[in-house]
Design a protein around this motif. Structure first.
Motif, PDB file in Angstrom:
ATOM      1  N   ALA A  29     -14.598 -33.399  19.143  1.00  0.00           N
ATOM      2  CA  ALA A  29     -14.925 -34.692  18.562  1.00  0.00           C
ATOM      3  C   ALA A  29     -15.094 -34.530  17.060  1.00  0.00           C
ATOM      4  O   ALA A  29     -15.438 -33.453  16.575  1.00  0.00           O
ATOM      5  N   VAL A  30     -14.833 -35.622  16.343  1.00  0.00           N
ATOM      6  CA  VAL A  30     -14.985 -35.628  14.890  1.00  0.00           C
ATOM      7  C   VAL A  30     -15.862 -36.821  14.528  1.00  0.00           C
ATOM      8  O   VAL A  30     -15.655 -37.920  15.029  1.00  0.00           O
ATOM      9  N   LEU A  31     -16.850 -36.604  13.689  1.00  0.00           N
ATOM     10  CA  LEU A  31     -17.714 -37.681  13.220  1.00  0.00           C
ATOM     11  C   LEU A  31     -17.639 -37.700  11.693  1.00  0.00           C
ATOM     12  O   LEU A  31     -18.347 -36.958  11.011  1.00  0.00           O
ATOM     13  N   PRO A  35     -19.082 -40.310   1.640  1.00  0.00           N
ATOM     14  CA  PRO A  35     -19.888 -39.742   0.555  1.00  0.00           C
ATOM     15  C   PRO A  35     -21.272 -40.391   0.407  1.00  0.00           C
ATOM     16  O   PRO A  35     -22.219 -39.738  -0.019  1.00  0.00           O
ATOM     17  N   ASP A  36     -21.391 -41.670   0.793  1.00  0.00           N
ATOM     18  CA  ASP A  36     -22.693 -42.343   0.671  1.00  0.00           C
ATOM     19  C   ASP A  36     -23.584 -42.113   1.896  1.00  0.00           C
ATOM     20  O   ASP A  36     -24.661 -42.694   2.020  1.00  0.00           O
ATOM     21  N   GLY A  37     -23.143 -41.244   2.830  1.00  0.00           N
ATOM     22  CA  GLY A  37     -23.937 -40.908   3.996  1.00  0.00           C
ATOM     23  C   GLY A  37     -23.699 -41.783   5.213  1.00  0.00           C
ATOM     24  O   GLY A  37     -24.242 -41.523   6.279  1.00  0.00           O
ATOM     25  N   LYS A  38     -22.896 -42.839   5.076  1.00  0.00           N
ATOM     26  CA  LYS A  38     -22.599 -43.705   6.215  1.00  0.00           C
ATOM     27  C   LYS A  38     -21.648 -42.993   7.175  1.00  0.00           C
ATOM     28  O   LYS A  38     -20.813 -42.192   6.761  1.00  0.00           O
ATOM     29  N   LEU A  39     -21.799 -43.308   8.457  1.00  0.00           N
ATOM     30  CA  LEU A  39     -20.931 -42.729   9.482  1.00  0.00           C
ATOM     31  C   LEU A  39     -19.782 -43.676   9.789  1.00  0.00           C
ATOM     32  O   LEU A  39     -19.947 -44.894   9.733  1.00  0.00           O
ATOM     33  N   VAL A  40     -18.639 -43.127  10.131  1.00  0.00           N
ATOM     34  CA  VAL A  40     -17.480 -43.923  10.515  1.00  0.00           C
ATOM     35  C   VAL A  40     -17.388 -43.882  12.042  1.00  0.00           C
ATOM     36  O   VAL A  40     -17.244 -42.816  12.632  1.00  0.00           O
ATOM     37  N   LEU A  41     -17.515 -45.046  12.674  1.00  0.00           N
ATOM     38  CA  LEU A  41     -17.426 -45.147  14.125  1.00  0.00           C
ATOM     39  C   LEU A  41     -16.263 -46.053  14.499  1.00  0.00           C
ATOM     40  O   LEU A  41     -15.998 -47.053  13.839  1.00  0.00           O
ATOM     41  N   VAL A  42     -15.562 -45.716  15.576  1.00  0.00           N
ATOM     42  CA  VAL A  42     -14.432 -46.503  16.051  1.00  0.00           C
ATOM     43  C   VAL A  42     -14.700 -46.892  17.490  1.00  0.00           C
ATOM     44  O   VAL A  42     -15.029 -46.038  18.317  1.00  0.00           O
TER      45      VAL A  42
END
Length: 51
Positions: A29-31, A35-42
């Motif tokens: 898995a990749v999370l 750069p601003d600390g936000k996570l990318v979720l799909v």
């Protein structure tokens, strides 16, 4: 690769492509973290097996 006929949430009938591993090895898995600390979720719909 398998193509299943499914009814998506909301009632829309369509097809769903899925893959089956040829070996029982564990996956990965990749999370992504921006750069601003936000996570990318799909959101990824997966229908229950054989239902």
């Amino acid at each position: 690769m398998l193509c299943d006929t499914v009814t998506f949430p909301g009632g829309r009938p369509d097809t769903y492509l899925r893959t089956m591993s040829a070996s029982p090895e564990p996956g990965a898995a990749v999370l992504p973290v921006l750069p601003d600390g936000k996570l990318v979720l799909v959101e990824h719909f997966r229908h229950a097996t054989r239902s």
